[in-house]
Design an enzyme around this catalytic site. Sequence first.
Site, PDB file in Angstrom:
ATOM      1  N   HIS A  93       0.841  -1.205   0.000  1.00  0.00           N
ATOM      2  CA  HIS A  93       0.000   0.000   0.000  1.00  0.00           C
ATOM      3  C   HIS A  93       0.878   1.258   0.000  1.00  0.00           C
ATOM      4  CE1 HIS A  93      -2.745  -2.920   2.231  1.00  0.00           C
ATOM      5  NE2 HIS A  93      -3.514  -2.551   1.224  1.00  0.00           N
ATOM      6  N   GLU A 148      -0.853  -4.025  -9.048  1.00  0.00           N
ATOM      7  CA  GLU A 148      -0.963  -5.162  -9.975  1.00  0.00           C
ATOM      8  C   GLU A 148      -1.116  -6.487  -9.234  1.00  0.00           C
ATOM      9  OE1 GLU A 148       2.352  -4.820 -12.687  1.00  0.00           O
ATOM     10  OE2 GLU A 148       1.212  -3.440 -13.974  1.00  0.00           O
TER      11      GLU A 148
HETATM   12  P1  AMP Z   1      -6.463  -3.770  -0.477  1.00  0.00           P
HETATM   13  O1  AMP Z   1      -6.320  -2.968   0.774  1.00  0.00           O
HETATM   14  O2  AMP Z   1      -6.001  -5.170  -0.374  1.00  0.00           O
HETATM   15  O3  AMP Z   1      -7.826  -3.602  -1.108  1.00  0.00           O
HETATM   16  O4  AMP Z   1      -5.465  -3.113  -1.513  1.00  0.00           O
HETATM   17  C1  AMP Z   1      -5.508  -1.732  -1.809  1.00  0.00           C
HETATM   18  C2  AMP Z   1      -4.634  -1.475  -2.998  1.00  0.00           C
HETATM   19  O5  AMP Z   1      -3.296  -1.855  -2.696  1.00  0.00           O
HETATM   20  C3  AMP Z   1      -5.065  -2.283  -4.222  1.00  0.00           C
HETATM   21  O6  AMP Z   1      -4.921  -1.463  -5.376  1.00  0.00           O
HETATM   22  C4  AMP Z   1      -4.084  -3.413  -4.220  1.00  0.00           C
HETATM   23  O7  AMP Z   1      -3.853  -3.963  -5.499  1.00  0.00           O
HETATM   24  C5  AMP Z   1      -2.841  -2.742  -3.701  1.00  0.00           C
HETATM   25  N1  AMP Z   1      -1.938  -3.748  -3.153  1.00  0.00           N
HETATM   26  C6  AMP Z   1      -2.222  -4.708  -2.238  1.00  0.00           C
HETATM   27  N2  AMP Z   1      -1.152  -5.501  -2.036  1.00  0.00           N
HETATM   28  C7  AMP Z   1      -0.175  -5.033  -2.841  1.00  0.00           C
HETATM   29  C8  AMP Z   1       1.171  -5.437  -3.102  1.00  0.00           C
HETATM   30  N3  AMP Z   1       1.730  -6.485  -2.500  1.00  0.00           N
HETATM   31  N4  AMP Z   1       1.886  -4.717  -4.000  1.00  0.00           N
HETATM   32  C9  AMP Z   1       1.335  -3.662  -4.639  1.00  0.00           C
HETATM   33  N5  AMP Z   1       0.074  -3.230  -4.443  1.00  0.00           N
HETATM   34  C10 AMP Z   1      -0.663  -3.908  -3.555  1.00  0.00           C
END
Ligand code: AMP
Length: 280
Positions: free
Chosen positions: A37, A148
């Site tokens: 994030h 991604e």
């Molecule tokens: P989430 O809180 O899981 O809904 O993720 C929020 C944003 O962070 C989304 O756009 C995810 O794709 C991104 N995200 C989550 N994990 C990763 C990661 N390991 N690397 C890059 N972006 C991430």
Amino acid sequence: MNVIRTVKELRQAVADAKAKGLTVGLVPTMGALHAGHVSLIDRARRECEFVVVSDFVNPTQFNNKEDLVTYPRTEAADCEKMEAAGVDVAFIPTVEEIYPEPDTRVFDLGPVAEVMEGAMRPGHFNGVAQIVSKLFAIVEPDKAYFGEKDFQQIAVIRRMVELEGFNLEIVDCPIMRESDGLAMSSRNVRLDAEHRALAPEIHKVLEKSLAYAADHTVSETERFVVETINSTGDLETEYYQIVDALTMQPADPSAQPGKGMVGCVTVYCGGVRLIDNIKY
Ligand code: AMP
């Protein structure tokens, strides 16, 4: 950093920033923030003058009630990370604030949302479209940042933006990994020590599949990944599919994996559902 909990105050804060001529970046998250994030926030910070991060566990995108109930919630730690990353506004609303009445909108997301996660998690992408469209309508950012890690989600959001006519740039950001290769995820904290040790195998197998694909077809490569992952301890692949990176449609099974294709995997690791992907 301004912590805002209401839509009204968020609108005002963004209006004030725009009145000063600042460009606005939005990073939607469900909290339990990790370095993945933060990489999105850092990119937004570099490219935009006013950065809004939403921290909201969106109930409408959970097709599994237990997953929603047990989703990690770490607001205090999230605020520290956002503050350290130079976020201007942390938007942390309640469910009632976002959904004062049930959101009954059904988006015509089309083929990008019908395969893989869309097939396995009915209603998931519609819920993602609901929350992200609300955030876009409130903030009207110049740019919005997505990882991604959730490769198919980016395609779905691009489709939603097209449908709704939002005028903004979707910026996709690379997957951040732990030092052993495991894709960072808020759900990784649910892994016990034994399964945490197994989980990096997923990325290792995806990497191995790049070499394997050099002299094998799409369907052979898919089989290689599934069989190799499933032969590791307690790992159980739900799907591995090599698809077109823009349309998400399955690649020709008899073709050789190559540029413009991405392989997306979902694996159950001790009851924890993990996703990852690799570009060919
Ligand atoms: P989430 O809180 O899981 O809904 O993720 C929020 C944003 O962070 C989304 O756009 C995810 O794709 C991104 N995200 C989550 N994990 C990763 C990661 N390991 N690397 C890059 N972006 C991430």
